[in-house]
Design an enzyme around this catalytic site. Sequence first.
Site, PDB file in Angstrom:
ATOM      1  N   HIS A   1     -19.689  84.681  38.972  1.00 34.23           N
ATOM      2  CA  HIS A   1     -20.212  84.018  37.766  1.00 34.23           C
ATOM      3  C   HIS A   1     -21.545  83.303  38.015  1.00 34.23           C
ATOM      4  CE1 HIS A   1     -16.614  84.939  35.596  1.00 34.23           C
ATOM      5  NE2 HIS A   1     -15.840  84.142  36.317  1.00 34.23           N
TER       6      HIS A   1
ATOM      7  N   ASP B   1      -6.566  88.210  38.948  1.00 35.58           N
ATOM      8  CA  ASP B   1      -6.109  87.322  37.887  1.00 35.58           C
ATOM      9  C   ASP B   1      -5.741  88.052  36.604  1.00 35.58           C
ATOM     10  OD1 ASP B   1      -8.787  87.945  37.833  1.00 35.58           O
ATOM     11  OD2 ASP B   1      -9.504  85.915  37.515  1.00 35.58           O
TER      12      ASP B   1
END
Length: 338
Positions: A106, A235
């Site tokens: 990110h 995830d």
Amino acid sequence: MEKHPENPGRILVLAESLDKQGFTVEYVSRSVDVQEARRIALRIHSKGYIQYLEKLSRSNYSIIDEDTFLTADSLELAYATFQTSYDLALSLSEPVFYVSRPPGHHAGRGGKAMGASSQGFCLLNNAGAAVLGFKDRSFSRIAVMDFDVHHGNGTMEIFYEEKILQVDLHQHPDTLYPYTGYPFEIGAGEGYGFKANLVFNPFTGDDVYLRVLSMVQELLADFNPEALVVSAGFDGFLNDGLADLRLTEASYAALGRLIRNLNTHALVILEGGYTVGLTKGVEAFLNGLTGREVNYEPSRTMSSVRGEEAVRINEKTISKIREKALCKGGWVGEGGKV
């Protein structure tokens, strides 16, 4: 105070799980050459951003945003992870799974990327460091695959205008942070047509994911990368805690097989995965990556209509990448095939 999802315990849990499953774990403890790591980081991150991190690191605790913070040794750890990613890409001859923290996908050129509200636990872009390592080996046909459930907006931003094939599989950005990575975003400049954002609606199961993954495998095989960087997030595993996909061992084993079958220089770098994904998801992934044959029953998508919609959208995106990148001014070999 509630424990932050991205904490040192993640690595301990994962290492213990891998040891129990019979996988060889090689522990890397290194002192980082901060100046060298900084020099490499400045190739993909802005000088102002690096200076900002250095200023914050002088305090015992600093908050960057609602998700991301630094303690006194966070930046040194981030530099070590970043430089190790670069060094591994420079030297590896077979696939390596680098279990590390903090994550990085990110982190854009100046921190927050593509309009995101936060940096999602990330400081420096480790996948970006690996790309630089492969570039410095004179590899020109490089691919990046990101299968974290959250869009790898930082990596996408950094290489958005470069002829690096990026395939990012993530939950639909209308429904999950960082709210970026729409199918129409296929690159710009030299990178136009080299960016595939593949999206999945909440409650997508293995049945739909595996259908799209077969298209990804064909795309990557035709591109035939000299090197592959993988941002590996676990995830998306059912009930891992931070997203809404219903993936199980079947999808992660298939991802491992995909990388194995490409038979190329591959560096796999850990991104997300916080509970069950770190154990069951990683085990299945490594079974696929190492060629262990284990049969897993695929989970089903809760809405067949939404599932078919995702397949159509992603098939259209992949077709567009073939047209723009692989067939028109991209990597074309004999007979028009890469």
